[in-house]
Write a protein that holds these residues in place. Structure first.
Motif, short mmCIF file in Angstrom:
data_model
loop_
_atom_site.label_atom_id
_atom_site.label_comp_id
_atom_site.label_asym_id
_atom_site.label_seq_id
_atom_site.Cartn_x
_atom_site.Cartn_y
_atom_site.Cartn_z
N ILE A 1 -7.34 19.96 -13.84
CA ILE A 1 -8.95 19.11 -13.50
C ILE A 1 -8.00 18.83 -12.16
CG2 ILE A 1 -7.86 17.07 -14.59
CD1 ILE A 1 -10.23 16.00 -14.92
N CYS A 2 -7.00 18.38 -11.69
CA CYS A 2 -6.32 17.82 -10.53
C CYS A 2 -6.56 19.17 -9.30
CB CYS A 2 -5.11 17.63 -10.20
SG CYS A 2 -4.45 16.62 -12.19
N SER A 3 -7.28 19.96 -9.66
CA SER A 3 -7.15 20.74 -8.84
C SER A 3 -8.73 21.51 -8.25
CB SER A 3 -6.63 22.56 -8.97
OG SER A 3 -7.04 23.23 -9.91
N ARG A 4 -9.77 20.82 -9.04
CA ARG A 4 -11.12 21.05 -9.39
C ARG A 4 -11.48 19.95 -8.49
NH1 ARG A 4 -12.87 21.65 -14.40
NH2 ARG A 4 -10.26 21.91 -15.07
N THR A 5 -11.11 18.40 -8.93
CA THR A 5 -11.88 17.50 -8.55
C THR A 5 -11.16 16.01 -7.58
OG1 THR A 5 -12.50 18.05 -10.90
CG2 THR A 5 -13.86 15.90 -9.85
N ALA A 6 -11.57 15.65 -6.87
CA ALA A 6 -10.80 14.90 -6.40
C ALA A 6 -10.74 13.38 -7.51
CB ALA A 6 -11.65 14.27 -4.88
N PRO A 7 -9.26 12.44 -7.31
CA PRO A 7 -9.15 12.20 -8.45
C PRO A 7 -9.98 10.31 -8.03
CG PRO A 7 -7.13 11.81 -7.36
CD PRO A 7 -8.38 13.21 -6.89
N PRO A 8 -10.38 9.75 -9.68
CA PRO A 8 -10.96 8.69 -9.23
C PRO A 8 -10.35 7.58 -8.40
CG PRO A 8 -11.04 8.95 -11.34
CD PRO A 8 -10.71 10.26 -10.43
N GLU A 9 -11.03 6.07 -7.94
CA GLU A 9 -10.13 5.02 -7.99
C GLU A 9 -10.31 4.36 -9.07
OE1 GLU A 9 -10.41 3.23 -4.03
OE2 GLU A 9 -9.12 1.90 -4.58
N ILE B 1 0.85 -1.31 -0.21
CA ILE B 1 0.28 0.02 -0.56
C ILE B 1 0.95 1.33 -0.08
CG2 ILE B 1 -1.51 1.44 1.52
CD1 ILE B 1 -2.61 -1.32 2.19
N VAL B 2 0.24 2.28 -0.70
CA VAL B 2 1.40 3.54 -0.59
C VAL B 2 0.66 4.58 -0.22
CG1 VAL B 2 2.74 4.62 -2.41
CG2 VAL B 2 2.34 3.02 -2.89
N MET B 3 0.93 5.37 0.48
CA MET B 3 0.34 6.13 1.37
C MET B 3 0.57 7.77 1.00
SD MET B 3 -1.10 5.58 5.09
CE MET B 3 -2.00 6.69 5.29
N TYR B 4 -0.41 9.04 0.50
CA TYR B 4 0.38 9.94 0.39
C TYR B 4 -0.83 11.19 0.87
CZ TYR B 4 2.55 13.71 -1.73
OH TYR B 4 2.53 15.60 -1.71
N LEU B 5 -0.53 11.62 2.17
CA LEU B 5 -0.98 12.50 2.95
C LEU B 5 -2.69 12.01 3.26
CD1 LEU B 5 -0.78 16.33 1.11
CD2 LEU B 5 0.03 15.04 3.01
N GLY B 6 -1.89 10.60 4.00
CA GLY B 6 -3.30 10.13 4.79
C GLY B 6 -4.48 9.09 3.94
N CYS C 1 -6.44 17.06 -5.83
CA CYS C 1 -5.64 15.66 -5.31
C CYS C 1 -4.99 16.79 -4.49
CB CYS C 1 -5.42 15.07 -6.71
SG CYS C 1 -3.94 13.85 -6.69
N ARG C 2 -4.45 15.19 -3.95
CA ARG C 2 -2.90 15.63 -2.75
C ARG C 2 -2.24 15.95 -2.93
NH1 ARG C 2 -5.96 13.52 3.41
NH2 ARG C 2 -7.47 14.40 2.85
N PHE C 3 -1.66 15.82 -4.47
CA PHE C 3 -0.51 15.38 -5.02
C PHE C 3 -0.44 16.23 -6.32
CE2 PHE C 3 2.82 13.35 -7.54
CZ PHE C 3 3.68 13.37 -6.63
#
Lengths: 323, 345
Positions: free
Chosen positions: B317-325, B245-250, B305-307
């Motif tokens: 788009i990354c700053s407007r919508t949370a990315p999907p899985e 599992i890779v974690m980034y900012l929680g 997106c936190r990244f």
């Protein structure tokens, strides 16, 4: 390209620590040369004498440590016999050092801008008018974003990687010719480690500095160094260019160290472990200090004193039964 | 394989700002009364909505930078801190509802053990190695009979390869590798089902690290434990773990089988993480380097997106919508806008 006269030349250096429980022979006949524009990696387990060598070269060794023989020449200066006054000028100006844990090496109650300014005022001909500008310049070289704001930050407000950049900025602010980095990335993340190491490499190539990188990570040394010095229990056991060393390591300890480092692919069974620990450096030691842990040990190994011999051009080795 | 540990929507928020008088209800009430200021408690999102499963006999690796919430997650899983929201199901029982200070009374305490990060700091300096290993047996198993205890401790010491004459020594008389062994022996003393290893080898030399890693693999085989292996040394994780599992900012940004993640990473952060591993063998093509630091974990924007900002392929788009899985392979998923699911799964 390489200057024939090395900038830092350590010859046959022996250092001992006199402690209550006996004399610790921390270094014995350690020799290494560092040229301008070259990055030298010093690798070995903890306790093998990497940091003691570096500190002796800067003459900031603990008072308990005594140099019993050998010589150190830094750009024509006889380091061991120079006066303290001369050494103070040399440190920071001609040679400077980056210490292991950036958070403890920085003063917690002064802003980073002031701390860099101190170095510049002491060694770099800065005065009150110019110091601000020079600090900003120093912060820019280590790629700290927004230096105008960061100059007023305290170390605790910065991340570990940022603090390490401040340390590098301090060390490089006076354009030293020799940079000694003592485990500059231990305790930092891999991503930060890569950024810091890239920075050290770029700056040292750019300024044609001689750089000594002390690390216990052989993989990192392989990536960044031109030449690698392998140390074990106060001895230099092998000294070769990175290419030669990884193509054909000759000393059993070097091979073991390489096999013990996880490589990414490959299984756990491929990883060798080095049996035993470092020998007790107090009292009498056999000529080859690796003999107790070595698989290739034979009686002939410890008959007479070992020396670091050139086995092929530029490849030095201290072993009777090399691979 | 049945699941041993199941984590659902686990969250941990820390309120920012002290508990001094300025934060008390009365002062806030007065303040609001006078100034009509909207009072908003800032929250640090240390662990934000984490879901994963550890199956029986599996070893799961958890990687990420420092500050990404690995240790908070470990503390919650080992029930040393309470969680803000979410569920932890361990062997079919919801353990997240038990307060952390009552957890030692539960039978699960001995089934869920942890090996702490620093072998030097995590041993009681006034306990001998014997006492350290015997302590969980006395406390959790109620083993009081001296000869039995001695026999059990010696057996454990033998299991971890600690010579029995060393059992009478204090931590300062032991080397780093020996201390690591004492730590492991203490954790396995009560025969746990899940062992959480928080960077067990980061304080050790490579020569010792190899020995400890081999010991861990052997113990897993002998005792049939599951591992949660937390580390930032990716090469070590690759050697030991089945899944990563890779974690980034929680948040979990990528999850999948270890070989998949290492040979075919999907998320740009995972790629950068792998590119940063020294040794060069993993580097393929262009070298990716991350600049700057992660964003602040205090009240992160839920619609971004936190990244974003550090991401080399980040777009508007990354700053407007949370990315999907996105599922990118067999049991391999990642959270990013620019991923293409495989054609047929």
């Amino acid at each position: 390209m390489v200057d024939p006269i090395p900038l830092l030349d350590i010859q046959e250096l022996s250092v001992e620590f006199r402690t209550r429980s006996g004399v610790v022979h921390a270094l014995e006949n350690v020799s290494m040369k560092v040229h301008r524009g070259e990055i030298i990696g010093v690798v070995g387990e903890s306790g093998s004498g990497k940091s003691v060598s570096a500190m002796t070269a800067m003459r900031i060794l603990d008072p308990a440590g005594h140099v019993t023989s050998g010589s150190i020449t830094l750009g024509g200066l006889d380091v061991l016999n120079a006066s303290e006054e001369v050494m103070q000028k040399t440190r920071g100006h001609e040679a400077s050092m980056i210490f292991q844990s950036p958070r403890t090496a920085l003063n917690p109650i002064r802003t980073v801008g002031k701390q860099i300014g101190d170095v510049l005022k002491r060694h770099g001909n800065a005065n009150r008018q110019t110091v601000h500008e020079m600090v900003i310049k120093a912060l820019n070289t280590v790629r700290i974003p927004d230096p105008e704001r960061r100059i007023h930050a305290y170390p605790f407000e910065m991340s570990g990687g940022m603090c390490q950049r401040i340390m590098i900025a301090m060390a490089l602010s006076c354009q030293p010719e020799l940079l000694i980095a003592d485990e500059p990335t231990t305790g930092l993340d891999v991503t930060t480690q890569a950024a810091i190491m890239d920075l050290i490499r770029d700056l040292s190539k750019e300024r044609n500095m001689a750089t000594v990188l002390i690390t216990h990570d052989l993989a990192m040394a392989a990536d960044y160094c031109d030449r690698i010095v392998v140390m074990h229990a106060g001895h230099v056991v092998e000294n070769a260019s990175t290419k030669d060393l990884f193509a054909a390591p000759r000393h059993p300890y070097t091979t073991k160290l390489m096999q013990a480092t996880p490589q990414g692919d490959g299984a756990l069974d491929d990883i060798a472990s080095i049996p035993g620990g470092l020998p007790d450096l107090r009292g009498d030691l056999p000529p080859c200090r690796f003999s107790a842990r070595c698989e290739r040990f034979e009686e002939t190994c410890n008959t007479s004193l070992l020396s670091l011999d050139e086995v092929s051009p530029g490849h030095f080795l201290a072993c009777r039964r090399p691979l | 394989m049945t699941s041993l540990l199941e984590v659902n929507g686990l969250k941990k928020y820390f309120p920012i700002g002290g508990k001094g008088p300025s934060g008390s209800g009365f002062v806030n009430w007065l303040r609001g009364f006078n100034q009509n200021v909207q009072n908003h408690q800032q929250m640090l999102h240390a662990v934000d909505d984490i879901n994963f499963i550890i199956s029986n006999g599996e070893s799961l690796g958890l990687v990420g930078e420092s500050g990404c919430g690995k240790s908070t997650l470990v503390a919650m899983l080992s029930r040393l801190t309470d969680c803000t929201a979410g569920q932890i199901t361990f062997a079919g029982k919801d353990i997240s509802s038990i307060p952390a200070n009552k957890f030692h009374l539960q039978p699960e305490r001995s089934e869920l053990q942890i090996v702490f990060q620093d072998p030097h700091e995590s041993l009681n300096p006034r306990f001998t190695a014997f006492d350290t290993i015997a302590e969980p047996l006395r406390r959790l198993k109620g083993m009081a009979e001296k000869t039995e205890l001695a026999r059990k401790v010696e057996m454990l010491a033998e299991q971890v390869g600690l010579p029995s004459p060393l059992l009478g020594r204090f931590p300062h008389q032991l080397s780093g590798g020996q201390k690591a062994r004492v730590n492991i022996a203490r954790a396995i003393a009560v025969a746990p089902k899940l062992l959480i290893l928080d960077e067990p080898t980061s304080a050790l030399d490579v020569s010792v690290q190899a020995v400890i890693l081999k010991l861990l693999v052997k113990l897993k085989k002998d005792l049939g434990m599951s591992y949660l292996f937390v580390s930032h040394d990716l090469n070590v994780v690759r050697l030991l773990c089945d899944r990563v599992i890779v974690m980034y900012l929680g948040q979990i940004i990528e999850e999948g089988p270890a070989e998949q993640i290492f040979t075919n990473p999907a998320h740009p952060y995972t790629k950068a993480l792998l590119a940063a591993v020294p040794g060069g063998k993993l580097k393929t093509g262009e070298v990716m380097r991350l600049e700057g630091d992660p964003k602040s974990p205090v009240d992160p924007d839920p619609d971004s997106c936190r990244f974003y900002g550090r991401c080399p392929i980040g777009q508007d788009i990354c700053s407007r919508t949370a990315p999907p899985e996105v599922v990118v392979g067999t049991s391999h998923s990642s959270v990013c806008h620019f991923l293409n699911p495989p054609v047929a799964v």
